[in-house]
Each structure stands twice: as C-alpha cells, then as structure tokens.
Design a protein around this motif. Structure first.
Motif, mmCIF file in Angstrom:
data_model
loop_
_atom_site.group_PDB
_atom_site.id
_atom_site.type_symbol
_atom_site.label_atom_id
_atom_site.label_comp_id
_atom_site.label_asym_id
_atom_site.label_seq_id
_atom_site.Cartn_x
_atom_site.Cartn_y
_atom_site.Cartn_z
ATOM 1 N N GLY A 120 0.764 -1.200 0.039
ATOM 2 C CA GLY A 120 0.092 0.046 -0.165
ATOM 3 C C GLY A 120 1.007 1.223 0.058
ATOM 4 N N GLY A 121 2.082 1.316 -0.439
ATOM 5 C CA GLY A 121 2.943 2.404 -0.428
ATOM 6 C C GLY A 121 3.239 2.790 1.130
ATOM 7 N N ASP A 122 3.065 2.217 1.990
ATOM 8 C CA ASP A 122 3.851 2.586 3.425
ATOM 9 C C ASP A 122 4.943 2.352 3.760
ATOM 10 N N THR A 123 5.944 3.212 3.630
ATOM 11 C CA THR A 123 7.411 3.109 3.652
ATOM 12 C C THR A 123 7.697 3.003 5.018
ATOM 13 N N HIS A 124 6.836 3.529 5.744
ATOM 14 C CA HIS A 124 7.182 3.534 7.242
ATOM 15 C C HIS A 124 6.473 2.437 8.120
ATOM 16 N N TYR A 125 6.218 1.588 7.416
ATOM 17 C CA TYR A 125 5.280 0.396 8.012
ATOM 18 C C TYR A 125 5.734 -0.275 9.259
ATOM 19 N N ALA A 126 6.920 -0.071 9.519
ATOM 20 C CA ALA A 126 8.028 -0.856 10.686
ATOM 21 C C ALA A 126 8.124 0.214 11.636
ATOM 22 N N ASP A 127 7.934 1.596 11.674
ATOM 23 C CA ASP A 127 8.187 2.355 12.764
ATOM 24 C C ASP A 127 6.887 3.485 13.276
ATOM 25 N N LYS A 128 7.199 4.268 13.876
ATOM 26 C CA LYS A 128 6.128 5.173 14.693
ATOM 27 C C LYS A 128 5.097 5.742 13.378
ATOM 28 N N SER A 129 5.630 6.030 12.410
ATOM 29 C CA SER A 129 4.747 6.709 11.368
ATOM 30 C C SER A 129 3.969 5.594 10.538
ATOM 31 N N GLY A 130 3.987 4.468 10.706
ATOM 32 C CA GLY A 130 3.578 3.505 10.168
ATOM 33 C C GLY A 130 2.148 3.625 10.263
ATOM 34 N N ARG A 131 1.382 3.338 9.167
ATOM 35 C CA ARG A 131 -0.309 3.651 9.200
ATOM 36 C C ARG A 131 -0.864 2.761 10.095
ATOM 37 N N GLN A 132 -0.741 1.474 10.100
ATOM 38 C CA GLN A 132 -1.478 0.495 10.933
ATOM 39 C C GLN A 132 -0.828 0.629 12.300
#
Length: 378
Positions: A353-365
């Motif tokens: 889904g284009g979430d390049t921060h999926y594994a850090d605090k800014s990850g959408r989920q």
C-alpha cells in the motif's frame, strides 16, 4: 518442479506496485520454495496462505456477542502485545517502535524486526523461506539503532530486560525456524529476557487448548490444539509472575465492538487495509474500575484470520479472554481486512500500500493501533 516458479512478471515491482498478480497475492501463493520435495511442495501448495494461518474438530469456547460501543480510558497499569505470523511481525514492530509503551511481546511464528526491508520478494524468499539471503540479526539491530537515533522508533535501551516469549512449531512449513531463530537472537542481543519454545509439533498457527485444528495441521481458522496451554506460559513469562488459572465459567465481560475509522490515519481504516470494526474484551472487574489497575494485551490475528473471514473464531479460541477474567486483563483485538494489495487480510510487515514507514512510529497501521492503545489508557 510440479509447483511452478513464479514468473518474473508476477514478482516484478515493489510491494506497492501491482503486476499481473498483486505482489501480496504472490506472497500468499508461493509460500514455500519450489526446490523442496514433492510431498512438502504439495503440502505447501495446499496450505500456503503465507502468514495466513489452518480445520479439524476441537473444543469450542464461548465469547460474548459484540456490543456496539467505543473504547474508553481504563485503569491500565501495563501494556503488552502478542500476535501470530503477520500479526507476530506487526507485534514485534509495535514493540520495537513503541518500547516505552509495550513492556513485552508474545509471538507465534515470525521473524526479526523489519526482515522484509520493504520488499515482497525478500519477505517471501528470505523471511519465510530461507533460500535467499536476508539481513542478519546484527544488521537489523544496527538498523534499529539508526532509526532510534532518528526518532523513528523508541530508544533501544527500553528493550533491555523486556520479556519476549516466542513459539515455533515443528510442522510449520510457512515460516522456517531459522527465521524465528533470528527473532530470538535479535532480542537477546538487545538484552531482552527471551523464552523460546520450539518443542511443539504445531503447524503454522496460534496454538491454544481451545483450538479446533489438529496440532500438526495448517488449516483455517489457524488455531491449533496441541494438548498444552501456551497462553499460560506466555502470560507467566510476560507478567513475570504466576498467573491465575483461566476461568472455566462463562465469561463475565463485554466484547466491545468499536469503529476503527476513528483511529485510522485520515479517518479511513479501509485505506490502510484495516476493517471498519475492531474489538476489545473487557472483563467485568476492569470495566467497573475497582480493585486496582488492569493489564492491556493487544492481540493480533494472522492472515485469513480477520473477523470478516472467520468471524469470532480467533477471539473465541485464542484462550486470552479466559485468562483476562481471572487476571485483570483487557484484550484488544484490532482487525486487518482484505484489499487489492492485501488479498489475504495480513498485517503490513513488508510495506504494501505504499507505506514506506510500516515498521516505525509513522506506520499507518501502527499509528491506528497506538491510537486504540492510548484511548484505552495504555
């Protein structure tokens, strides 16, 4: 091989760029290496729902019917996270990103923090199967330190001493044990108190005495019964003290059904492959606010275990609500959902889904779940 190798067109692109087959569909379909024996190949072809977890008969637990409501602030003294498979990966991402909040993690069948590195190919062939090179625990530890220095995750010093409980089944042909071993090494190197159970004969699943699936199988709804009680072991390790036995009486709490849109970035849960509804099991003792603080446990299903796919089966059979009643624990059950680039309803551990921060605090989920945690008082 009888099980064909994915075509280059099917594997082309990043996790957020669909080819002839959406990358996450490739991830689900080609769960095990085509280089394995015919028997193992056919088993994987039948069951590889990659990080979607296994149907036989077994005990059935009761769970209250969902009651519409909203999360509210409870008296929470400590917060933990648990999960299986894709939910195990996200549980680890939550723990690492927000180690100031989460005091420990319990994980069934997953690998080290950000093993996938934003690549569906790496997720599939290095972080589940292991015939492609993957980053070592030491490399991922340095990545974590760098992200902590940049403020993208909490300081790694928080991980030292944290209880981490891990489980990998001997018949798990979806996530190789070597990958789970890396997770154990990663946390041990940061000084965590790691308990790692590899004695089970389980397939790829959450294991529970209430599970309806035979121990060695991998079949829907992916909650296996191996004749033991991993939840007691997990909670004892996480809490650092013996736990009260799980209740065998009808549950006395409420299963709150709440709107996840209120917690998702932009108010749109579907846009981050999360369901409209999430759930929280709140025991009577915690709802009343008397008797002292309660613990909060975030419990993350795996692929093909969402409420939209299997109803309340994961919440019924996970064997957490029964311990919640006797140990003053609220259980939060966030829900992923299926989407074009996430057809199996997995949590985001490879950057779809284009979430390049999926594994850090800014990850959408991660952002959505942390909103739920904070709303609950965690």
């Amino acid at each position: 091989p009888l099980w064909p190798r994915p075509t280059s067109s099917a594997l082309a692109g990043s996790a957020e760029n669909d080819g002839p087959h959406p990358p996450s569909e490739v991830l689900m379909t080609y769960g095990k290496s085509f280089t394995r024996t015919l028997t193992r190949t056919l088993t994987a072809a039948t069951f590889a729902l990659t990080l979607g977890l296994g149907g036989a008969g077994g005990a059935t637990a009761a769970v209250p019917s969902p009651t519409p409501g909203e999360l509210r602030a409870y008296d929470i003294g400590s917060t933990y996270v648990s999960g299986v498979s894709s939910g195990g990966y996200l549980a680890d991402q939550l723990h690492v990103a927000h180690s100031a909040t989460f005091e420990g993690a319990g994980i069934f069948s997953a690998g080290a923090y950000d093993c996938a590195q934003g690549s569906v190919n790496t997720a599939l062939y290095a972080c589940m199967d292991t015939y492609m090179p993957r980053r070592t625990p030491a490399q991922l530890e340095q990545l974590t330190r760098d992200r902590a220095a940049a403020g993208r995750v909490d300081p790694v010093a928080n991980l030292a001493g944290d209880p981490v409980w891990l489980h990998h089944g001997g018949n798990d042909q979806t996530v190789d044990r070597a990958v789970n071993d890396d997770l154990a090494t990663y946390h041990r190197d940061f000084g965590a108190n790691v308990s790692y159970d590899t004695s089970s004969a389980a397939g790829h699943a959450w294991v529970s005495p209430l599970g309806e699936v035979a121990c060695a199988s991998t079949a829907s709804p992916y909650v296996n019964n191996c004749g033991d009680d991993p939840q007691r072991a997990m909670l004892t390790h996480l809490f650092g003290a013996p736990v009260q036995p799980a209740t065998t009486a009808p549950l006395d709490g409420t299963l709150v059904r709440f709107d996840q849109n209120r917690h998702a970035p932009g108010g749109n849960a579907a846009a981050v492959s999360m369901g409209k509804d999430g759930f929280a099991y709140v025991p009577k003792a915690c709802d009343s606010g008397t008797g002292g603080p309660c613990r909060l446990m975030v419990a993350l299903h795996g692929c093909r275990q969402t409420y939209g796919q299997i109803g309340d089966a994961f919440m019924r059979q996970a064997h957490l609500n029964e311990y919640a009643d006797t140990n003053r624990m609220i259980v939060l059950y966030p829900q992923a959902t299926t989407s074009l680039d996430n057809p199996r309803g997995c949590w985001n551990w490879w950057g779809y889904g284009g979430d390049t921060h999926y594994a850090d605090k800014s990850g959408r989920q991660i952002t959505a779940i942390m909103s739920m945690v904070r709303q609950s008082g965690g």
